[in-house]
Each structure stands twice: as structure tokens, then as C-alpha cells.
Write a protein that holds these residues in place. Structure first.
Motif, PDB file in Angstrom:
ATOM      1  N   ILE A   3      23.831 -31.157 -37.252  1.00 21.40           N
ATOM      2  CA  ILE A   3      25.143 -31.745 -37.524  1.00 21.40           C
ATOM      3  C   ILE A   3      25.361 -33.002 -36.699  1.00 21.40           C
ATOM      4  O   ILE A   3      25.902 -34.010 -37.181  1.00 21.40           O
ATOM      5  CB  ILE A   3      26.263 -30.724 -37.229  1.00 21.40           C
ATOM      6  N   LEU A   4      24.918 -32.981 -35.458  1.00 19.48           N
ATOM      7  CA  LEU A   4      25.131 -34.122 -34.560  1.00 19.48           C
ATOM      8  C   LEU A   4      24.020 -35.158 -34.652  1.00 19.48           C
ATOM      9  O   LEU A   4      24.020 -36.134 -33.907  1.00 19.48           O
ATOM     10  CB  LEU A   4      25.262 -33.627 -33.110  1.00 19.48           C
ATOM     11  N   GLY A   5      23.074 -34.959 -35.556  1.00 19.82           N
ATOM     12  CA  GLY A   5      22.007 -35.929 -35.712  1.00 19.82           C
ATOM     13  C   GLY A   5      20.994 -35.905 -34.596  1.00 19.82           C
ATOM     14  O   GLY A   5      20.303 -36.908 -34.358  1.00 19.82           O
ATOM     15  N   GLU A   6      20.872 -34.775 -33.915  1.00 18.24           N
ATOM     16  CA  GLU A   6      19.917 -34.640 -32.826  1.00 18.24           C
ATOM     17  C   GLU A   6      18.655 -33.958 -33.337  1.00 18.24           C
ATOM     18  O   GLU A   6      18.721 -33.153 -34.266  1.00 18.24           O
ATOM     19  CB  GLU A   6      20.538 -33.831 -31.677  1.00 18.24           C
ATOM     20  N   PRO A   7      17.497 -34.248 -32.748  1.00 15.73           N
ATOM     21  CA  PRO A   7      16.256 -33.618 -33.232  1.00 15.73           C
ATOM     22  C   PRO A   7      16.259 -32.116 -32.975  1.00 15.73           C
ATOM     23  O   PRO A   7      16.673 -31.654 -31.915  1.00 15.73           O
ATOM     24  CB  PRO A   7      15.166 -34.325 -32.410  1.00 15.73           C
ATOM     25  N   LEU A   8      15.803 -31.362 -33.958  1.00 18.80           N
ATOM     26  CA  LEU A   8      15.703 -29.917 -33.830  1.00 18.80           C
ATOM     27  C   LEU A   8      14.250 -29.556 -33.563  1.00 18.80           C
ATOM     28  O   LEU A   8      13.359 -29.896 -34.350  1.00 18.80           O
ATOM     29  CB  LEU A   8      16.185 -29.232 -35.112  1.00 18.80           C
ATOM     30  N   GLU A   9      14.004 -28.890 -32.471  1.00 14.88           N
ATOM     31  CA  GLU A   9      12.645 -28.516 -32.112  1.00 14.88           C
ATOM     32  C   GLU A   9      12.118 -27.467 -33.098  1.00 14.88           C
ATOM     33  O   GLU A   9      12.812 -26.483 -33.394  1.00 14.88           O
ATOM     34  CB  GLU A   9      12.617 -27.948 -30.693  1.00 14.88           C
ATOM     35  N   PRO A  10      10.889 -27.641 -33.613  1.00 16.48           N
ATOM     36  CA  PRO A  10      10.303 -26.623 -34.512  1.00 16.48           C
ATOM     37  C   PRO A  10      10.257 -25.249 -33.860  1.00 16.48           C
ATOM     38  O   PRO A  10      10.356 -24.225 -34.548  1.00 16.48           O
ATOM     39  CB  PRO A  10       8.895 -27.166 -34.782  1.00 16.48           C
ATOM     40  N   LEU A  11      10.127 -25.220 -32.522  1.00 16.33           N
ATOM     41  CA  LEU A  11      10.101 -23.955 -31.799  1.00 16.33           C
ATOM     42  C   LEU A  11      11.319 -23.103 -32.113  1.00 16.33           C
ATOM     43  O   LEU A  11      11.234 -21.875 -32.202  1.00 16.33           O
ATOM     44  CB  LEU A  11      10.039 -24.228 -30.289  1.00 16.33           C
ATOM     45  N   THR A  12      12.462 -23.759 -32.316  1.00 15.85           N
ATOM     46  CA  THR A  12      13.708 -23.027 -32.552  1.00 15.85           C
ATOM     47  C   THR A  12      13.639 -22.203 -33.834  1.00 15.85           C
ATOM     48  O   THR A  12      14.035 -21.029 -33.862  1.00 15.85           O
ATOM     49  CB  THR A  12      14.889 -24.010 -32.612  1.00 15.85           C
ATOM     50  N   LEU A  13      13.135 -22.785 -34.908  1.00 19.64           N
ATOM     51  CA  LEU A  13      13.041 -22.059 -36.175  1.00 19.64           C
ATOM     52  C   LEU A  13      12.039 -20.914 -36.086  1.00 19.64           C
ATOM     53  O   LEU A  13      12.301 -19.810 -36.575  1.00 19.64           O
ATOM     54  CB  LEU A  13      12.648 -23.022 -37.295  1.00 19.64           C
ATOM     55  N   TYR A  14      10.900 -21.157 -35.450  1.00 21.38           N
ATOM     56  CA  TYR A  14       9.905 -20.094 -35.285  1.00 21.38           C
ATOM     57  C   TYR A  14      10.466 -18.961 -34.440  1.00 21.38           C
ATOM     58  O   TYR A  14      10.277 -17.780 -34.734  1.00 21.38           O
ATOM     59  CB  TYR A  14       8.637 -20.655 -34.638  1.00 21.38           C
ATOM     60  N   TYR A  15      11.145 -19.340 -33.364  1.00 21.32           N
ATOM     61  CA  TYR A  15      11.707 -18.362 -32.429  1.00 21.32           C
ATOM     62  C   TYR A  15      12.682 -17.446 -33.158  1.00 21.32           C
ATOM     63  O   TYR A  15      12.606 -16.212 -33.051  1.00 21.32           O
ATOM     64  CB  TYR A  15      12.398 -19.104 -31.295  1.00 21.32           C
ATOM     65  N   LEU A  16      13.614 -18.040 -33.912  1.00 22.26           N
ATOM     66  CA  LEU A  16      14.646 -17.249 -34.576  1.00 22.26           C
ATOM     67  C   LEU A  16      14.088 -16.408 -35.719  1.00 22.26           C
ATOM     68  O   LEU A  16      14.542 -15.286 -35.954  1.00 22.26           O
ATOM     69  CB  LEU A  16      15.755 -18.167 -35.090  1.00 22.26           C
ATOM     70  N   ALA A  17      13.103 -16.943 -36.431  1.00 21.39           N
ATOM     71  CA  ALA A  17      12.506 -16.177 -37.539  1.00 21.39           C
ATOM     72  C   ALA A  17      11.759 -14.953 -37.010  1.00 21.39           C
ATOM     73  O   ALA A  17      11.911 -13.841 -37.527  1.00 21.39           O
ATOM     74  CB  ALA A  17      11.567 -17.072 -38.330  1.00 21.39           C
ATOM     75  N   ILE A  18      10.959 -15.156 -35.964  1.00 21.95           N
ATOM     76  CA  ILE A  18      10.213 -14.036 -35.377  1.00 21.95           C
ATOM     77  C   ILE A  18      11.174 -13.037 -34.738  1.00 21.95           C
ATOM     78  O   ILE A  18      11.002 -11.815 -34.851  1.00 21.95           O
ATOM     79  CB  ILE A  18       9.194 -14.554 -34.346  1.00 21.95           C
ATOM     80  N   MET A  19      12.197 -13.558 -34.081  1.00 18.71           N
ATOM     81  CA  MET A  19      13.190 -12.699 -33.444  1.00 18.71           C
ATOM     82  C   MET A  19      13.899 -11.830 -34.483  1.00 18.71           C
ATOM     83  O   MET A  19      14.134 -10.632 -34.266  1.00 18.71           O
ATOM     84  CB  MET A  19      14.200 -13.566 -32.694  1.00 18.71           C
ATOM     85  N   ALA A  20      14.243 -12.416 -35.628  1.00 22.52           N
ATOM     86  CA  ALA A  20      14.930 -11.658 -36.678  1.00 22.52           C
ATOM     87  C   ALA A  20      14.026 -10.564 -37.243  1.00 22.52           C
ATOM     88  O   ALA A  20      14.452  -9.412 -37.412  1.00 22.52           O
ATOM     89  CB  ALA A  20      15.388 -12.599 -37.790  1.00 22.52           C
ATOM     90  N   LEU A  21      12.781 -10.910 -37.524  1.00 22.98           N
ATOM     91  CA  LEU A  21      11.852  -9.945 -38.102  1.00 22.98           C
ATOM     92  C   LEU A  21      11.598  -8.781 -37.147  1.00 22.98           C
ATOM     93  O   LEU A  21      11.743  -7.610 -37.518  1.00 22.98           O
ATOM     94  CB  LEU A  21      10.541 -10.636 -38.458  1.00 22.98           C
ATOM     95  N   ALA A  22      11.228  -9.104 -35.907  1.00 16.20           N
ATOM     96  CA  ALA A  22      10.939  -8.053 -34.924  1.00 16.20           C
ATOM     97  C   ALA A  22      12.197  -7.266 -34.575  1.00 16.20           C
ATOM     98  O   ALA A  22      12.152  -6.038 -34.397  1.00 16.20           O
ATOM     99  CB  ALA A  22      10.337  -8.677 -33.662  1.00 16.20           C
ATOM    100  N   GLY A  23      13.328  -7.958 -34.494  1.00 15.34           N
ATOM    101  CA  GLY A  23      14.575  -7.310 -34.106  1.00 15.34           C
ATOM    102  C   GLY A  23      15.053  -6.297 -35.122  1.00 15.34           C
ATOM    103  O   GLY A  23      15.492  -5.199 -34.771  1.00 15.34           O
TER     104      GLY A  23
END
Length: 262
Positions: free
Chosen positions: A223-243
Motif C-alpha cells: 500500500i505504501l509503495g515499499e518493497p515486499l521481501e519474498p521471504l515474507t510470503l514464503y514465511y506466511l505460507a509455510i506458517m499457515a500450512l504447518a500451523g
């Protein structure tokens, strides 16, 4: 044996209990106040324009630019922290319903989530004002944020289910988790910006172990036009699956003991 996904699906199809009771909890809390449900927005106003002004000046930044960062970070953090903290006592607080035979426990976790979402929606006018003053809002980023927001809710919900079951057995958990979130507020990029702690620094690495870091950034950064680290998407996807796998196993094994524990 209890099945988490079966119970959750039934709860979502029948929202009358958890959605209405969550709203009534809020109405009852503020009905004797002169300002009424305006108090739902008060924390966001105080944090964004009060605390935000203080930390903006500490970092030599304009409050106009920092308010959008603070508003999105605070409202997302409040949403997640409210669900997690209140979930630890969700079954204990609903003891009378459970003992009376209301054994679909997912209703009580969704009740906590519904309350947190009501507070979140009430804070949106504060966020909108902050974004209106921010010159770098990206509308395409807003679309991405809307798509990534369900990922934040999915991770929040499985944590809520897990902590609700554990909290029924260990009723001191709510005090412990509340203290943890006081520290987590400072470890999450709310009063500071993510680029001030690069990923290749020790402090940046430690900060990125914090799930709340990624749950905030995945919505706010686009939203703020800041770069989103790819790590964030991987982290949340793995966290959701394992969680969700972990939450389902714990719920299947221990949900039947909740009436005894409470």
C-alpha cells in the motif's frame, strides 16, 4: 473425536451466535458511555497521532509521512494481538455455554475473531485519513493487500484455535501471552521502519523471526509503495500450512477435554 475443519465449516455456515454475540459484547461495554462506540476509534487516534508524532520526531520524519506507516501497522497488530490474547481465555469465558451443551468450540474462537474485526473496521476511518495525507499510496498495492489480508487472518485463526485449547488447560497462559505481546509491539515495525533493520544485519534477522513482522508487512508495504521481501510470503505460507496441521492435531486430540478443564 472432534474435527477442526468440520466444526469450523459448520461455524462459518452458522454465524448467528458468534457474530452477534461478538457485537453485543462491544455494545454492552460502551452503552453507558457518553461517546458510545466512538471509543472504538480512540486507541487508533491516540496511537497514530499521539505516539506517532512522538516517534516521527525521534526519527526526524514528518508525521504526515509516518502516520500512514503507524496507522496500518498499529491496526494490523491490534487485530492479531487481540485475537491471540483473548483466545487464551475464550473457552473459560464461555464456560456456561459449553457446560450447557454448546460443544462446537470453534464458535467461541470465531467470536473472538469477530470482535477483533469489529474493532479493526472501526479504526479504518483513522487509517483512511492517514493514507489520504500520504503522498505515495499505491492503488495496485491496495489490491495486493486485499488479497494478502486473508492470509493474515488464516494465520491468526489457527493460532487462536491452538491457544484457546492450551489456554483452557493452562489458564495462566493469558497473562503470559499478554506480556509477550508487550515486547512484540517493539519488535514489530510499527514505531520503526523495516528498512532501518536490513535483512543482512543481526537485528534485522532477529526481527524477521517475529511472525507479526511479516503479518504487518505483507499488507502495509504494498500500500505504501515499499518493497515486499519474498521471504515474507514464503514465511506466511509455510506458517499457515504447518500451523493448521498442528492446530487440527491438537484440536482432534484435546478438544473433548475442554469441558473438564474449565
Amino acid at each position: 473425536m472432534s474435527n477442526l475443519f468440520r466444526d469450523l465449516s459448520a461455524s462459518i455456515r452458522n454465524p448467528e451466535f458468534w457474530a452477534l454475540s461478538g457485537w453485543l459484547d462491544i455494545v454492552v461495554r460502551y452503552r453507558q458511555s457518553r461517546l458510545g462506540i466512538f471509543w472504538l476509534m480512540a486507541p487508533a487516534i491516540i496511537y497514530v497521532w499521539g505516539m506517532g508524532s512522538f516517534f516521527a520526531s525521534m526519527q526526524n520524519q514528518s508525521i504526515v509521512a509516518f502516520a500512514a506507516h503507524m496507522a496500518l501497522g498499529y491496526t494490523l497488530f491490534r487485530l492479531v494481538s487481540s485475537v491471540v490474547i483473548e483466545s487464551t481465555s475464550a473457552f473459560t469465558a464461555a464456560g456456561s455455554f459449553i457446560m450447557d451443551g454448546h460443544v462446537r468450540l470453534t464458535d467461541f474462537v470465531l467470536r473472538v475473531l469477530a470482535k477483533a474485526l469489529f474493532y479493526f473496521v472501526a479504526s479504518i476511518p483513522v487509517v483512511v485519513i492517514a493514507l489520504a495525507l500520504y503522498p505515495g499510496v499505491r492503488w495496485e498495492g491496495l489490491v495486493f493487500a486485499l488479497l494478502s489480508f486473508p492470509l493474515v487472518l488464516a494465520n491468526t485463526l489457527w493460532v487462536g484455535v491452538l491457544f484457546a485449547v492450551i489456554g483452557a488447560r493452562f489458564q495462566d497462559l493469558s497473562q503470559f501471552i499478554g506480556n509477550i505481546f508487550m515486547f512484540a509491539f517493539l519488535l514489530t515495525p510499527i514505531v520503526w521502519k523495516a528498512d532501518s533493520m536490513p535483512v543482512d544485519s543481526i537485528r534485522g534477522t532477529v526481527a524477521r523471526f517475529n511472525p507479526l513482522y511479516h503479518m504487518v508487512e505483507v499488507v502495509r508495504a504494498p500500500i505504501l509503495g515499499e518493497p515486499l521481501e519474498p521471504l515474507t510470503l514464503y514465511y506466511l505460507a509455510i506458517m499457515a500450512l504447518a500451523g493448521w496441521v498442528l492446530a487440527a492435531l491438537v484440536y482432534r486430540r484435546y478438544a473433548r477435554f475442554v469441558p473438564i478443564w474449565i
